[in-house]
Scaffold this motif. Structure first.
Motif, PDB file in Angstrom:
ATOM      1  N   GLN A 465       0.816  -1.223   0.000  1.00 56.35           N
ATOM      2  CA  GLN A 465       0.000   0.000   0.000  1.00 56.35           C
ATOM      3  C   GLN A 465       0.840   1.259   0.000  1.00 56.35           C
ATOM      4  N   ARG A 564      -1.589   7.491   8.905  1.00 52.84           N
ATOM      5  CA  ARG A 564      -2.418   6.307   8.723  1.00 52.84           C
ATOM      6  C   ARG A 564      -2.069   5.184   9.699  1.00 52.84           C
ATOM      7  N   GLU A 600      -7.713   8.543   3.849  1.00 51.31           N
ATOM      8  CA  GLU A 600      -7.934   7.794   2.614  1.00 51.31           C
ATOM      9  C   GLU A 600      -8.232   8.728   1.448  1.00 51.31           C
ATOM     10  N   GLU A 601      -9.060   9.745   1.706  1.00 55.20           N
ATOM     11  CA  GLU A 601      -9.385  10.692   0.641  1.00 55.20           C
ATOM     12  C   GLU A 601      -8.135  11.430   0.165  1.00 55.20           C
ATOM     13  N   LYS A 604      -6.168   9.106  -2.005  1.00 53.63           N
ATOM     14  CA  LYS A 604      -6.768   9.025  -3.341  1.00 53.63           C
ATOM     15  C   LYS A 604      -6.394  10.250  -4.171  1.00 53.63           C
TER      16      LYS A 604
END
Length: 620
Positions: A465, A564, A600-601, A604
């Protein structure tokens, strides 16, 4: 039947409070409420509000607060039953017939008040008579003004076992004993309960004498210094606060109520001009007394002596209060200097010293934490664990779930900061073990990252990731080493969270420390800057990107790498404590999941920028 809480709720529901208040106060609309100048104190700017939906009025200036019934009692001056009858007439309701048993008790209480009021007049007269000379001298020596002595009703009980029956011959022995004025021994001999004492009347919230307190003039072995009336039909010491009828109006003006340990402390404060003080009567504060205090103000101030006994008294009050805490309902604590009571402090340092202490009390949670922290030496892990157990035992007594959750979190944070202080940071060392030193003119110039570090960069493979982002960040810092110092803390956290990346991050620190004080030309050579993989395409790696913009994007990338895993670890820990703290755990999970979604946004958005950059280059 009696007047039940349900009947009173229906009565309030049938009365429009604003219409009732507007009979004597001019109100104007203020959104869903009404506002006007407060009738309980002088003011020119309106701070008095009436809320019909919630059925209460409140003044933000003096703290006056109540419903329709209290309005009729406090503002119109009616007795409780008269207020009930008048409101019931407005609402078209019938007042319930009184319970015969309760009616008989009320009649008995009224008769007993006749006894206590007559006894008060007798004690006052005795203080001014021949037998009261020593008592008058004592009160003068204490510095009480004539006005205070009259206001608080000081009296004198002659040292005579049969003075009251002679003075109050209109009442029989049964009534005198029922009012707490007389007692009897095992032999059946009856005698005056109060003898040879300075007397103070104890009054209810309406100012009626319901009991007495007496103080001896000189210490005598086996004789209590203070003596209060026993519980009677009139007097329940656990439901009574001394001086409440005077302090309540003063508290509306000051927005404060002060709780001291005894009635002589109350009078000493009043003698100095502090009128908003009350005291329990020979016992620790009870739940009912706390409720009486909270009806006046949200955070009463408890004032205790500064010695060990005063500290224990404070903790007893806190233990009683914890189960009753609620939003905007707490206590604050003042500790007097050791060995001084309020009277001593005022005499030694003046009223201003007392006001200064009252103006900056400690919070309930501060007092609780400090007491338990200092209760015993904390030199072993077991002792520290005992501290945490005691703190959590207090938390478990709190009934309100939100307050309970917040107390648990706050005390846990304090315990963690105390039990696990930050360790001293190790000096940053190079791979050879020598401390780094910033390069200066004339020193050997750095050649950038070492060959080993460049090999680690090309061969490093973190989790799928974050692999590309981590490689890009390290390459970005190699390109903009002047930005490393700004992110030292974040990079250290990243090294701890990703041990495989630690050697390369340490090399970055080495690179930063070896920078010349001049512009970073020394590491701009091809030899010193590692080349990122071809599939890593971020703006901060593109040659054409503005350096300031590149550094800002690099900072966001570092933030994403650190945030994160930290959020994921915090979420796992929160889920693990769900069984022991479901309310707090659920709320914390909700907050952490929202933060994770935000991260997460942002990830992205980084991905979209990367894709756009790659597409643009291919097109070119």
């Amino acid at each position: 039947m009696a007047i039940t809480p349900q009947w009173k709720d229906e009565l309030r529901a049938r009365i429009t409070l604003s219409s009732l208040v507007q009979r004597s106060v001019k109100l104007t609309r203020a959104g869903r409420e009404w506002k006007g100048c407060c009738p309980f104190h002088e003011e020119k700017t309106p701070s008095f509000y009436v809320n019909d939906q919630k059925q209460f009025y409140h003044c933000f200036g003096c703290g006056a607060h109540g419903d329709a019934i209290s309005w009729m009692v406090d503002q119109q001056g009616l007795q409780f039953m008269d207020a009930i009858k008048e409101l019931a007439g407005m609402a078209g309701m019938e007042v319930p017939a009184p319970d015969p048993v309760q009616a008989k008790k009320a009649e008995q209480r009224a008769s007993l008040i006749d006894v206590t009021e007559a006894a008060q007049r007798f004690f006052v007269d005795a203080l001014g008579g021949p037998s009261g000379g020593a008592a008058r001298e004592y009160l003068t020596r204490r510095g009480f003004s004539a006005q205070i002595m009259a206001e608080f009703g000081f009296g004198w009980a002659p040292d005579d076992r049969q003075a009251l029956p002679r003075a109050l011959s209109q009442f029989g022995e049964e009534m005198l004993e029922g009012a707490g004025m007389r007692a009897h021994n095992e032999q059946g001999e009856r005698y005056d309960r109060f003898r040879g004492r300075v007397m103070l009347p104890i009054q209810d919230a309406r100012g009626r004498v319901i009991a007495f307190g007496g103080r001896i003039l000189d210490k005598r072995e086996g004789v209590a210094k203070y003596l209060n009336s026993p519980d009677t039909e009139l007097f329940d010491k656990g439901r009574t606060l001394y001086n409440l009828h005077r302090a309540a109006p003063a508290a509306r003006q000051s927005g404060r109520v002060v709780v001291v340990e005894g009635y002589m402390d109350v009078i000493a404060l009043a003698n100095a001009g502090i009128a908003d003080a009350v005291a329990p009567l020979g016992t620790a504060l009870t739940e009912m007394q706390l409720e009486l205090l909270w009806r006046m103000v949200e955070v009463p101030v408890l004032c205790f002596d500064g010695d060990a006994a005063g500290q224990r008294a404070a903790m007893r009050a806190i233990a009683r209060a914890l189960p009753l805490l609620a939003p905007m309902r707490s206590l604050s604590i003042v500790r007097l200097p050791a060995g001084l009571d309020p009277d001593d402090l005022i005499k030694a340092q003046g009223k201003s010293a007392m006001e200064k202490l009252l103006a900056s009390p400690a919070t309930l949670i501060d007092t609780l934490w400090e007491f338990e922290r200092d209760a015993q030496p904390l030199t072993t892990p077991e002792a520290k664990a005992g501290l945490k157990a005691r703190l959590m035992a207090h938390v478990e007594t709190i009934a309100d779930p939100e307050v309970k959750s917040l107390y648990r979190r706050e005390l846990s944070d304090r315990f963690s900061a105390f039990a696990y202080p930050p360790r001293p940071q190790r000096p940053l060392t190079s791979q050879r073990g020598a401390p780094f030193t910033r390069g200066r003119s004339g020193q050997v110039q750095p050649q950038g990252l070492s060959e080993g570090a460049r090999a680690q960069l090309s061969g490093f493979r973190p989790g799928a990731q974050r692999q590309g982002l981590l490689q890009a960040v390290i390459a970005g810092f190699a390109r903009f080493p002047q930005a490393i110092a700004r992110h030292t803390e974040a990079l250290s956290a990243l090294a701890r969270a990703t041990p495989d990346a630690a050697p390369m991050i340490e090399s970055l620190f080495e690179l930063a420390e070896m920078l010349d004080s001049q512009p970073p030309t020394a590491i701009c050579s091809e030899q010193g800057q590692p080349v990122p993989s071809a599939d890593i395409r971020y703006a901060f790696l593109d040659e054409g990107t503005d350096p300031d913009a590149a550094c800002e994007e690099l900072a966001e990338a570092v933030s994403l790498l650190v945030e994160r895993p930290a959020l994921e670890a915090a979420l796992a820990a929160t889920i693990a404590r769900f069984d022991s703290d479901p309310e707090g755990s659920f709320a914390e999970q909700t907050r952490l999941r929202a933060q994770l979604m935000a991260v997460e946004e942002r990830l992205k958005a980084f991905g979209r920028r990367k894709a756009a950059a790659a597409t643009g280059e291919d097109a070119a």
